[in-house]
Design an enzyme around this catalytic site. Structure first.
Site, PDB file in Angstrom:
ATOM      1  N   SER A   1       0.860  -1.171   0.000  1.00  0.00           N
ATOM      2  CA  SER A   1       0.000   0.000   0.000  1.00  0.00           C
ATOM      3  C   SER A   1       0.903   1.229   0.000  1.00  0.00           C
ATOM      4  O   SER A   1       2.097   1.130   0.309  1.00  0.00           O
ATOM      5  CB  SER A   1      -0.863  -0.004   1.276  1.00  0.00           C
ATOM      6  OG  SER A   1      -1.516   1.228   1.479  1.00  0.00           O
TER       7      SER A   1
ATOM      8  N   TYR B   1      -2.325  -1.685  10.363  1.00  0.00           N
ATOM      9  CA  TYR B   1      -2.290  -1.782   8.903  1.00  0.00           C
ATOM     10  C   TYR B   1      -0.989  -1.192   8.364  1.00  0.00           C
ATOM     11  O   TYR B   1      -0.292  -1.813   7.552  1.00  0.00           O
ATOM     12  CB  TYR B   1      -3.487  -1.038   8.325  1.00  0.00           C
ATOM     13  CG  TYR B   1      -3.677  -1.184   6.832  1.00  0.00           C
ATOM     14  CD1 TYR B   1      -4.306  -2.308   6.306  1.00  0.00           C
ATOM     15  CD2 TYR B   1      -3.259  -0.187   5.946  1.00  0.00           C
ATOM     16  CE1 TYR B   1      -4.505  -2.446   4.935  1.00  0.00           C
ATOM     17  CE2 TYR B   1      -3.453  -0.308   4.585  1.00  0.00           C
ATOM     18  CZ  TYR B   1      -4.079  -1.436   4.080  1.00  0.00           C
ATOM     19  OH  TYR B   1      -4.271  -1.571   2.724  1.00  0.00           O
TER      20      TYR B   1
END
Length: 262
Positions: A144, A157
């Site tokens: 990401s 995350y």
């Protein structure tokens, strides 16, 4: 024009929907036999049948990527069915959004287990086949922009996505002599169910409207105010999978409409 992945076998996790399905679909179009690995057998089968209906080759397997026995068994079944494993896309992931002080240890551990334990377990299972086959391979992690950058409310995350870069670099060094490459795709915000779920959550936590979350949080730093698309990400996954040499390994590629530039 020749198919870029003809004769290859790709094992893709989280492939029944979202980014994983887009990658699996494109791989199948480019000639790969695709293993749709997902939490639910019915969803995996449906995605595989969709590929087959368009002339591709696919099979669905049910697997919880945090469970060692399930991962090992599903990879073995896939290798037996299709004659090996050439490409791994470790893509399965979830999101929980809240301030760090509000996370329970269980939530933290669940997030890291799916993102990092899953990446490790699928890598270990697939790389053994890549080594034994002697024809190299490509391991791709769905990271990401949060592999590079932090955002509020996403402690586990961001931690996990940073960790994938470290894993990829080690796997690249270990696998290089046998032609196994490892790289990370780092998408910006893609309108998947994962992101759609975050919009009201972030609006609530930040005390702003959902429209403001989209415009001023998610897309503020892009060059064009656009979400990254499933096709954007799938094309990068194809580029990594089809690249012919070790020249491109241990790297991460950001695909984010300019949100993050490196």
């Amino acid at each position: 024009m020749a198919q870029q992945l003809a004769g290859k076998v790709a094992y893709v996790t989280g492939a029944a929907s979202g980014i994983g399905k887009a990658i699996a679909d494109l791989y199948a179009q480019e000639g790969a036999k695709v293993v749709i690995a997902d939490l639910k057998q019915e969803a995996a089968n449906a995605a595989a049948q969709d590929i087959e209906s368009k002339g591709g080759t696919a099979m669905g397997v049910a697997v919880d990527v945090t469970q060692e026995a399930q991962v090992d068994a599903s990879v073995e079944a896939a290798a037996r069915a299709f004659g090996g494993i050439d490409i791994l896309v470790s893509n399965a992931g979830i999101q929980i959004v809240k301030p760090v002080q509000d996370f329970s240890l269980g939530e933290w551990q669940k997030m890291l287990a799916i993102q990092l334990d899953g990446a490790f377990l699928t890598t270990r299972a697939c790389i053994k086949h890549m080594y034994a086959q002697g024809r190299g391979g490509s391991i791709i992690y769905t990271g990401s922009v949060h592999s590079k950058e932090a955002s509020r409310l996403k402690a586990p995350y961001v931690t996990a996505k940073h960790g994938l870069e470290g894993l990829a670099k080690v796997v690249a060094k270990e696998g290089g002599p046998q032609g196994v490459r490892a790289n990370v795709i780092c998408p910006g915000y893609v309108r998947t169910p994962l992101v759609d779920k975050q919009i009201p959550e972030q609006a609530r936590e930040l005390g702003i409207s959902e429209e403001e979350v989209i415009k001023n949080v998610m897309l503020k730093e892009t060059v064009d105010g656009e979400f990254t698309t499933l096709d954007d990400v799938a094309r990068v996954a194809l580029f990594f999978a089809a690249f012919p040499t070790n020249a491109l390994t241990g790297q991460s590629m950001v695909v984010s409409h300019g949100w993050f530039m490196q």
